[in-house]
Scaffold this active site. Structure first.
Site, PDB file in Angstrom:
ATOM      1  N   LYS A 118       0.822  -1.221   0.000  1.00 47.86           N
ATOM      2  CA  LYS A 118       0.000   0.000   0.000  1.00 47.86           C
ATOM      3  C   LYS A 118       0.852   1.266   0.000  1.00 47.86           C
ATOM      4  CE  LYS A 118      -2.776  -0.991   3.529  1.00 47.86           C
ATOM      5  NZ  LYS A 118      -3.775  -0.862   4.557  1.00 47.86           N
ATOM      6  N   LYS A 199     -13.974 -21.121   1.909  1.00 42.08           N
ATOM      7  CA  LYS A 199     -13.781 -21.661   3.257  1.00 42.08           C
ATOM      8  C   LYS A 199     -14.519 -20.768   4.255  1.00 42.08           C
ATOM      9  CE  LYS A 199     -10.231 -22.381   6.682  1.00 42.08           C
ATOM     10  NZ  LYS A 199      -9.248 -21.717   7.424  1.00 42.08           N
ATOM     11  N   LYS A 202     -14.257 -16.060   9.570  1.00 42.99           N
ATOM     12  CA  LYS A 202     -14.825 -14.780  10.013  1.00 42.99           C
ATOM     13  C   LYS A 202     -14.320 -13.641   9.128  1.00 42.99           C
ATOM     14  CE  LYS A 202     -11.723 -14.424  14.028  1.00 42.99           C
ATOM     15  NZ  LYS A 202     -11.328 -15.828  14.249  1.00 42.99           N
TER      16      LYS A 202
HETATM   17  P1  ADP Z   1     -11.305 -17.827  11.045  1.00 41.43           P
HETATM   18  O1  ADP Z   1     -10.813 -18.308   9.708  1.00 41.43           O
HETATM   19  O2  ADP Z   1     -12.771 -17.745  11.112  1.00 41.43           O
HETATM   20  O3  ADP Z   1     -10.608 -16.556  11.475  1.00 41.43           O
HETATM   21  P2  ADP Z   1      -9.602 -19.007  13.013  1.00 41.43           P
HETATM   22  O4  ADP Z   1      -8.393 -18.693  12.203  1.00 41.43           O
HETATM   23  O5  ADP Z   1      -9.837 -18.234  14.265  1.00 41.43           O
HETATM   24  O6  ADP Z   1     -10.897 -18.935  12.077  1.00 41.43           O
HETATM   25  O7  ADP Z   1      -9.569 -20.570  13.317  1.00 41.43           O
HETATM   26  C1  ADP Z   1      -9.599 -21.159  14.601  1.00 41.43           C
HETATM   27  C2  ADP Z   1      -9.525 -22.667  14.398  1.00 41.43           C
HETATM   28  O8  ADP Z   1     -10.656 -23.149  13.630  1.00 41.43           O
HETATM   29  C3  ADP Z   1      -8.291 -23.135  13.638  1.00 41.43           C
HETATM   30  O9  ADP Z   1      -7.844 -24.344  14.215  1.00 41.43           O
HETATM   31  C4  ADP Z   1      -8.795 -23.376  12.225  1.00 41.43           C
HETATM   32  O10 ADP Z   1      -8.039 -24.357  11.551  1.00 41.43           O
HETATM   33  C5  ADP Z   1     -10.226 -23.841  12.460  1.00 41.43           C
HETATM   34  N1  ADP Z   1     -11.094 -23.444  11.326  1.00 41.43           N
HETATM   35  C6  ADP Z   1     -11.461 -22.182  11.008  1.00 41.43           C
HETATM   36  N2  ADP Z   1     -12.262 -22.172   9.922  1.00 41.43           N
HETATM   37  C7  ADP Z   1     -12.407 -23.457   9.523  1.00 41.43           C
HETATM   38  C8  ADP Z   1     -13.137 -24.104   8.451  1.00 41.43           C
HETATM   39  N3  ADP Z   1     -13.846 -23.406   7.590  1.00 41.43           N
HETATM   40  N4  ADP Z   1     -13.043 -25.447   8.357  1.00 41.43           N
HETATM   41  C9  ADP Z   1     -12.302 -26.158   9.250  1.00 41.43           C
HETATM   42  N5  ADP Z   1     -11.615 -25.606  10.264  1.00 41.43           N
HETATM   43  C10 ADP Z   1     -11.659 -24.273  10.425  1.00 41.43           C
END
Ligand code: ADP
Ligand code: TRP
Length: 330
Positions: A118, A199, A202
């Protein structure tokens, strides 16, 4: 029994991707491992500066894991901030952590690259908490003699750094002072698709929250994106995200029945109703337990304080062992 440890950052609300990708496998692990799970609240402070939001998030994550079936009698379950030894160990580890190692950490590098892209000051918005994040995470892990650290793939580098730092300390003092941890990534765990087919995450705003009300749950499921095939047309279950989510919640018989209905032609609306039925069936007891915990912060606090007590008994030994080895003690 080997020791498994993992931390959960209290940012945002839990969704069904977290449930199948992290919570369920972690609870499964409590059968074969001595487990230590914690809420990584000081990690969250790096990015969350709204106290009300952070407080709520900590409560909801703790309530969420308990509602999903984590048994605090079996697992040492605590808040990172309740174990001050973590921060003393962090200071010790800092003295053994090359700055260059931190320069290579993915989370920091991603923030840096974004700034450069950026055309901003390379350090814009990067605090020392983010830069030294892997050291705090190493302290979380090394304090508790963890053998394995179940994490998502994006976190394996941090666990390798913890192993490197522990190795440097053991080498310096010619003693096995710290156990060398290993990351474990469960490749078998399904990647749960979100409402838009990407996928569930959040950061994409495409989640189905684990504890949404029945009404919201139905609304969200009705929002799942589908193709424009007509009601009567035969449909392919394996390329449908409705079906992918269905598989996580339905019995084998239910899955084959829905498969057959897809092939025979069924409207997307009907498929979504069937998905809602099984999701709601599994999540209703979780939602009820969750609401009970959220309404009773004292109970939650008692559980976490009990966990912290057990955690500190272990942590203080690690810190004393290191202080003695370093010469920080008279
Ligand atoms: P986000 O992608 O929503 O920010 P996080 O990074 O906080 O989620 O993930 C927390 C945990 O949940 C991690 O162990 C991650 O591998 C798992 N996780 C997050 N989204 C998924 C998904 N769509 N399918 C399977 N596991 C997930
Ligand atoms: N960094 C991890 C994440 O973002 C959370 C975490 C903090 C953690 N400390 C840990 C995970 C120790 C495993 C072990 O998801």
């Amino acid at each position: 029994m080997k020791i498994a440890l993992t931390g959960v950052k209290p940012t945002g609300i839990l969704h069904i991707g977290n449930y199948f990708g992290a919570i369920k496998p972690a609870i499964e692990l409590t059968k074969d491992y001595d487990t230590r799970y914690f809420i990584a609240d000081y990690h969250a402070l790096n990015i969350m500066k709204d106290p009300q939001a952070l407080r709520e998030s900590i409560r909801e994550i703790a309530a969420g894991w308990l509602a999903a079936g984590l048994d605090p009698e079996k697992v040492i379950f605590y808040r990172q901030s309740s174990v001050p030894e973590t921060f003393e160990l962090t200071t010790i580890l800092m003295a053994f952590t090359p700055k260059g190692l931190m320069n290579r950490a993915h989370a920091y590098k991603a923030a840096l690259d974004k700034n450069i892209e950026k055309n901003e000051d390379a350090d814009a918005g990067i605090n020392m908490g983010l830069f030294t994040y892997p050291v705090l995470m190493a302290a979380d892990i090394l304090l508790f003699d963890a053998d394995v650290v179940p994490v998502g793939r994006d976190q394996t580098q941090h666990v390798e750094m913890a192993a490197d730092i522990a190795g440097a300390i053991n080498y310096t003092y010619k003693k096995e002072l710290l156990k060398i941890p290993q990351a474990s990534v469960q490749d078998s765990v399904a990647v749960v698709p979100g409402l838009d087919g990407r996928k569930m995450s959040k950061s994409y705003g495409n989640t189905i929250p684990l504890f949404s009300s029945e009404k919201d749950l139905r609304k969200l499921i009705m929002r799942i994106v589908t193709n424009s095939q007509g009601v009567e047309e035969p449909k392919d279950p394996d390329s449908s995200q409705i079906f992918m989510i269905y598989k996580l919640f339905a019995t084998a018989e239910e899955q084959s029945a829905l498969r057959a209905r897809y092939r025979g032609g069924m409207g997307w609306g009907e498929a979504k109703e069937e998905l809602f039925r099984v999701v709601n069936r599994e999540l209703t007891p979780l939602r009820n337990r969750f609401n009970e915990f959220v309404a009773d912060p004292k109970k939650l606090d008692d559980i976490l304080s009990g966990g912290a007590q057990k955690a500190r008994a272990i942590a203080s030994k690690t810190v004393m062992r290191l202080r003695a080895a370093c010469g920080i003690q008279l």
